[in-house]
Design a protein around this motif. Structure first.
Motif, mmCIF file in Angstrom:
data_model
loop_
_atom_site.group_PDB
_atom_site.id
_atom_site.type_symbol
_atom_site.label_atom_id
_atom_site.label_comp_id
_atom_site.label_asym_id
_atom_site.label_seq_id
_atom_site.Cartn_x
_atom_site.Cartn_y
_atom_site.Cartn_z
ATOM 1 N N SER A 274 2.717 -14.879 7.062
ATOM 2 C CA SER A 274 3.215 -14.298 5.810
ATOM 3 C C SER A 274 2.124 -14.212 4.756
ATOM 4 O O SER A 274 2.160 -13.333 3.884
ATOM 5 N N VAL A 275 1.132 -15.111 4.818
ATOM 6 C CA VAL A 275 0.038 -15.037 3.848
ATOM 7 C C VAL A 275 -0.840 -13.828 4.145
ATOM 8 O O VAL A 275 -1.234 -13.080 3.237
ATOM 9 N N ALA A 276 -1.165 -13.626 5.413
ATOM 10 C CA ALA A 276 -1.914 -12.414 5.769
ATOM 11 C C ALA A 276 -1.162 -11.166 5.316
ATOM 12 O O ALA A 276 -1.770 -10.180 4.877
ATOM 13 N N LEU A 277 0.157 -11.219 5.408
ATOM 14 C CA LEU A 277 0.981 -10.092 4.984
ATOM 15 C C LEU A 277 0.843 -9.826 3.488
ATOM 16 O O LEU A 277 0.771 -8.666 3.049
ATOM 17 N N HIS A 278 0.785 -10.886 2.682
ATOM 18 C CA HIS A 278 0.558 -10.694 1.245
ATOM 19 C C HIS A 278 -0.755 -9.951 1.006
ATOM 20 O O HIS A 278 -0.824 -9.043 0.169
ATOM 21 N N TRP A 279 -1.805 -10.353 1.726
ATOM 22 C CA TRP A 279 -3.096 -9.674 1.558
ATOM 23 C C TRP A 279 -3.000 -8.215 1.986
ATOM 24 O O TRP A 279 -3.493 -7.315 1.292
ATOM 25 N N MET A 280 -2.398 -7.955 3.122
ATOM 26 C CA MET A 280 -2.205 -6.560 3.557
ATOM 27 C C MET A 280 -1.551 -5.736 2.453
ATOM 28 O O MET A 280 -1.966 -4.615 2.154
ATOM 29 N N SER A 281 -0.505 -6.305 1.876
ATOM 30 C CA SER A 281 0.284 -5.566 0.893
ATOM 31 C C SER A 281 -0.556 -5.161 -0.307
ATOM 32 O O SER A 281 -0.520 -4.008 -0.751
ATOM 33 N N VAL A 282 -1.326 -6.103 -0.852
ATOM 34 C CA VAL A 282 -2.082 -5.770 -2.065
ATOM 35 C C VAL A 282 -3.276 -4.878 -1.755
ATOM 36 O O VAL A 282 -3.647 -4.019 -2.571
ATOM 37 N N PHE A 283 -3.885 -5.040 -0.584
ATOM 38 C CA PHE A 283 -4.991 -4.152 -0.241
ATOM 39 C C PHE A 283 -4.512 -2.709 -0.122
ATOM 40 O O PHE A 283 -5.172 -1.775 -0.580
ATOM 41 N N GLU A 284 -3.371 -2.516 0.517
ATOM 42 C CA GLU A 284 -2.829 -1.160 0.649
ATOM 43 C C GLU A 284 -2.384 -0.620 -0.713
ATOM 44 O O GLU A 284 -2.607 0.554 -1.026
ATOM 45 N N ARG A 285 -1.799 -1.477 -1.521
ATOM 46 C CA ARG A 285 -1.190 -1.036 -2.772
ATOM 47 C C ARG A 285 -2.223 -0.715 -3.846
ATOM 48 O O ARG A 285 -2.053 0.215 -4.631
ATOM 49 N N TYR A 286 -3.340 -1.464 -3.857
ATOM 50 C CA TYR A 286 -4.262 -1.367 -4.994
ATOM 51 C C TYR A 286 -5.621 -0.769 -4.639
ATOM 52 O O TYR A 286 -6.544 -0.826 -5.448
ATOM 53 N N GLY A 287 -5.762 -0.212 -3.456
ATOM 54 C CA GLY A 287 -6.880 0.687 -3.258
ATOM 55 C C GLY A 287 -8.117 0.150 -2.579
ATOM 56 O O GLY A 287 -9.184 0.746 -2.729
ATOM 57 N N ALA A 288 -8.031 -0.943 -1.823
ATOM 58 C CA ALA A 288 -9.180 -1.305 -0.989
ATOM 59 C C ALA A 288 -9.326 -0.270 0.128
ATOM 60 O O ALA A 288 -8.330 0.270 0.621
ATOM 61 N N SER A 336 9.685 -11.461 -6.242
ATOM 62 C CA SER A 336 9.213 -12.825 -6.095
ATOM 63 C C SER A 336 8.193 -12.886 -4.955
ATOM 64 O O SER A 336 7.255 -12.104 -4.917
ATOM 65 N N TRP A 337 8.397 -13.779 -3.986
ATOM 66 C CA TRP A 337 7.440 -13.930 -2.899
ATOM 67 C C TRP A 337 7.718 -12.986 -1.730
ATOM 68 O O TRP A 337 6.949 -12.959 -0.762
ATOM 69 N N LEU A 338 8.789 -12.259 -1.779
ATOM 70 C CA LEU A 338 9.143 -11.350 -0.682
ATOM 71 C C LEU A 338 8.368 -10.036 -0.851
ATOM 72 O O LEU A 338 8.560 -9.325 -1.838
ATOM 73 N N ASP A 339 7.498 -9.730 0.112
ATOM 74 C CA ASP A 339 6.650 -8.550 -0.006
ATOM 75 C C ASP A 339 6.470 -7.927 1.369
ATOM 76 O O ASP A 339 6.880 -8.499 2.400
ATOM 77 N N GLY A 340 5.865 -6.739 1.414
ATOM 78 C CA GLY A 340 5.677 -6.074 2.701
ATOM 79 C C GLY A 340 4.861 -4.804 2.594
ATOM 80 O O GLY A 340 4.508 -4.338 1.507
ATOM 81 N N VAL A 341 4.552 -4.251 3.753
ATOM 82 C CA VAL A 341 3.868 -2.969 3.915
ATOM 83 C C VAL A 341 4.771 -2.103 4.779
ATOM 84 O O VAL A 341 5.349 -2.583 5.767
ATOM 85 N N ALA A 342 4.877 -0.818 4.443
ATOM 86 C CA ALA A 342 5.738 0.083 5.215
ATOM 87 C C ALA A 342 5.033 1.406 5.443
ATOM 88 O O ALA A 342 4.241 1.862 4.608
ATOM 89 N N SER A 343 5.324 2.026 6.578
ATOM 90 C CA SER A 343 4.795 3.353 6.890
ATOM 91 C C SER A 343 5.940 4.261 7.314
ATOM 92 O O SER A 343 6.985 3.799 7.787
ATOM 93 N N TYR A 344 5.696 5.561 7.160
ATOM 94 C CA TYR A 344 6.665 6.562 7.607
ATOM 95 C C TYR A 344 5.930 7.629 8.389
ATOM 96 O O TYR A 344 5.013 8.272 7.874
ATOM 97 N N ASP A 345 6.321 7.802 9.650
ATOM 98 C CA ASP A 345 5.800 8.856 10.510
ATOM 99 C C ASP A 345 6.863 9.939 10.606
ATOM 100 O O ASP A 345 7.872 9.778 11.293
ATOM 101 N N SER A 346 6.649 11.044 9.895
ATOM 102 C CA SER A 346 7.666 12.091 9.834
ATOM 103 C C SER A 346 7.777 12.861 11.141
ATOM 104 O O SER A 346 8.819 13.474 11.411
ATOM 105 N N THR A 347 6.734 12.833 11.977
ATOM 106 C CA THR A 347 6.798 13.578 13.241
ATOM 107 C C THR A 347 7.735 12.916 14.233
ATOM 108 O O THR A 347 8.287 13.592 15.104
ATOM 109 N N ARG A 348 7.916 11.603 14.119
ATOM 110 C CA ARG A 348 8.803 10.886 15.034
ATOM 111 C C ARG A 348 10.003 10.281 14.317
ATOM 112 O O ARG A 348 10.863 9.692 14.957
ATOM 113 N N LYS A 349 10.019 10.376 12.993
ATOM 114 C CA LYS A 349 11.064 9.758 12.176
ATOM 115 C C LYS A 349 11.156 8.251 12.451
ATOM 116 O O LYS A 349 12.172 7.717 12.907
ATOM 117 N N ILE A 350 10.051 7.565 12.148
ATOM 118 C CA ILE A 350 10.001 6.111 12.268
ATOM 119 C C ILE A 350 9.569 5.526 10.929
ATOM 120 O O ILE A 350 8.539 5.924 10.377
#
Length: 571
Positions: A274-288, A336-350
């Protein structure tokens, strides 16, 4: 990189470490529940490029980890030590991970790498031997790299590492002056490959202000800006670090540089999914642009994604889910502490969401599902917080259900959450994805070398790759490597969606899985970012294949004219 636990203790202020066990400390919240993570499928953040899927000393050799182990993780880039390294990191008894020796493995896995030049020294912190010695070492590294004329994936020279405490000011002079001197030497030998820095051990406004001011004055501003994020819970401050750095650029009139965090996660929290997930989230969100897992323990294990016996750990499955993200990263709003990263693939609807970080009964709310119909299929999986020496053969499937869609929205209850674990939520139409395997591969999601991604409403996913222009040598040759995964070994029709605004035929080279080169011809289209298609046949093996479309590449004489790439489709 840290060679002793003593330094880690000084940095983090704690030393409650037991090798092989996750130490939670302040990495998880007090008991909480009733939180909601909101995923907005309609709000695109950026193309899915697996920003956080990299590592420091993550690859040990041409076979450790194997290419087959790396491919499902879709790694972006690594930082590896100098050619001819003598470095003995973290108690190693022999040098490891030489950038040129691991390079072919990384190329096969679709990844690039930065070369950490001071890791030519055997010990850490580095023992300065004088300017003549350092310049001789730096010169030889560059010459060794230039001699590798078939090595295409060197993304940059990292001139020094953590100068805020490893640079010997009394013997070598100020770091800012030493940076300029080393920059000019490396640039004189290799004016093509980007130079990255300053690689501070943490973000500090005064350090960065001083460095950037001096670098501008000496005309040695890095092409890529690098610093480390290694403090417990510092993901909470990453947005402030980025904003502060961008303000420094603006104040000095320096054009925006890409930001790469080439060491992230703390010693105490490294193996908590879950800690690695927090890092993923902010890197994707804030432009690394890229980020690399820190090297705290053994080299060659992708920094704990594999055990020493080459078995997947709990964190591996988080990165495997992340590596499967295609299409676009979409907006997630944490609570709060609940966070995540999400993707959408429109070609497969996932819709693929990875999340975690809190205890108890919580909810993932997914909005923007109007095109999915009145019902959707929802699959929920988990991976535990079991540490780096425990093999986890597979994630746990918690549930597979059908849910009603109301106003394009579903709310998925996730009960009895473990704050150290990570979770995956897959949402598709009721019958599953629109294709049983991925057939459309967006160029902007792939390994883009010496070319750039642009936004366009004409592009199939909102972005495409252009300026695929370089053909001079392995440092500047331009290509896109598509990593594809097909169900059976056979011939496939590959439809290339491209643009050619030259008014005449253009060509790229085509090769895959070590095959001979062939030529793809692109007739003119209505203009740049005005797309047409051509079909070619490729003979692929079952599973992963890497397909290269190149203006220039080793063993290829070079394409003619110019073309932009939107996507490829396999049928």
């Amino acid at each position: 990189m840290l060679s002793t636990l003593r330094r880690a203790a000084a940095r983090a202020g704690v030393i409650a470490l037991v090798l092989g066990a996750a130490v939670a400390g302040s990495s998880v919240p007090a008991q909480a529940a009733g939180l909601t993570l909101t995923v907005n499928v309609a709000n695109t953040v950026r193309p899915a490029t697996q920003v956080a899927a990299g590592g420091l000393y993550g690859v040990g050799s041409d076979s450790q980890p194997t290419t087959a182990m790396l491919l499902p993780l879709n790694p972006t880039s690594f930082t590896q030590p100098a050619p001819g390294t003598t470095h003995l990191g973290n108690g190693a008894t022999e040098p490891c991970c030489d950038s040129l020796k691991v390079g072919d493995n990384l190329v096969r896995a679709g990844a690039q790498q930065y070369i950490r030049m001071p890791d030519i020294y055997p010990s850490f912190p580095y023992q300065w031997q004088g300017w003549a010695d350092w310049e001789s070492k730096a010169r030889k590294q560059v010459q060794d790299r230039l001699a590798e004329t078939d090595m295409t994936n060197i993304r940059g020279w990292e001139l020094w590492n953590e100068p805020d405490w490893t640079w010997n000011t009394s013997a070598a002079g100020s770091f800012n002056d030493g940076w300029a001197r080393t920059y000019k030497l490396v640039d004189s030998l290799d004016p093509v490959t980007p130079i990255v820095g300053p690689s501070y051990s943490r973000y500090d406004h005064n350090w960065m202000q001083s460095f950037m001011t001096a670098a501008k004055a000496s005309n040695t501003v890095p092409d890529v800006i690098v610093w480390h994020e290694l403090t417990d819970m510092d993901w909470n401050n990453f947005d402030e670090h980025v904003a502060d750095y961008r303000a420094i650029e603006d104040s000095l009139g320096i054009a925006d540089r890409p930001i790469v965090i080439n060491e992230y996660n703390s010693l105490n929290q490294m193996d908590i999914p879950s800690v690695a997930l927090h890092w993923m989230s902010v890197f994707e969100r804030y432009g690394a642009r890229e980020a690399h897992r820190a090297y705290w323990f053994e080299a060659g294990t992708f920094d704990g994604l594999f055990t020493l016996q080459n078995q997947p750990t709990a964190s591996y499955w988080l990165y495997r889910w992340y590596g499967a993200m295609t299409g676009n990263i979409v907006q997630t709003t944490p609570q709060s502490w609940l966070d995540g990263v999400a993707s959408y693939d429109s070609t497969r609807k996932i819709v693929n969401t990875v999340f975690g970080g809190d205890y108890g009964n919580n909810t993932v709310r997914v909005e923007g599902l109007g095109s999915f119909g009145s019902q959707v299929q929802v699959q929920l999986l988990s991976t535990p917080g079991s540490g780096r020496n425990t093999a986890v053969a597979a994630p746990t499937t918690i549930s597979t259900t059908t849910m009603n869609v109301s106003n394009g929205t579903i709310s998925v209850p996730v009960n009895n959450m473990d704050a150290e674990a990570a979770y995956q939520l897959i949402v598709t139409p009721v019958g599953g994805p629109t294709t049983s395997w991925q057939q459309v591969y967006e160029a902007e999601n792939q390994t883009v070398v010496n070319a750039n991604t642009f936004a366009s409403g004409n592009a199939s996913n909102g972005s495409y790759v252009g300026q695929i222009d370089g053909s001079a040598d392995m440092r500047s040759q331009s290509f896109v490597d598509f990593t594809v995964n097909v169900p059976t070994a056979r011939s496939y029709t590959m439809t290339i969606r491209y643009a050619n605004g030259t008014g005449a035929n253009s060509t790229h080279g085509l090769a895959y899985n070590g095959s001979a080169w062939s030529t793809v011809t692109y007739p003119p289209t209505a203009g740049w970012a005005q797309f047409g298609t051509v079909n070619v046949t490729v003979n692929l093996k079952a599973g992963y294949n890497v397909i290269r479309l190149a203006k220039g590449s080793p063993y290829f004489s070079g394409g003619t004219g110019y073309a932009e790439l939107d996507n490829i489709k396999l049928t």
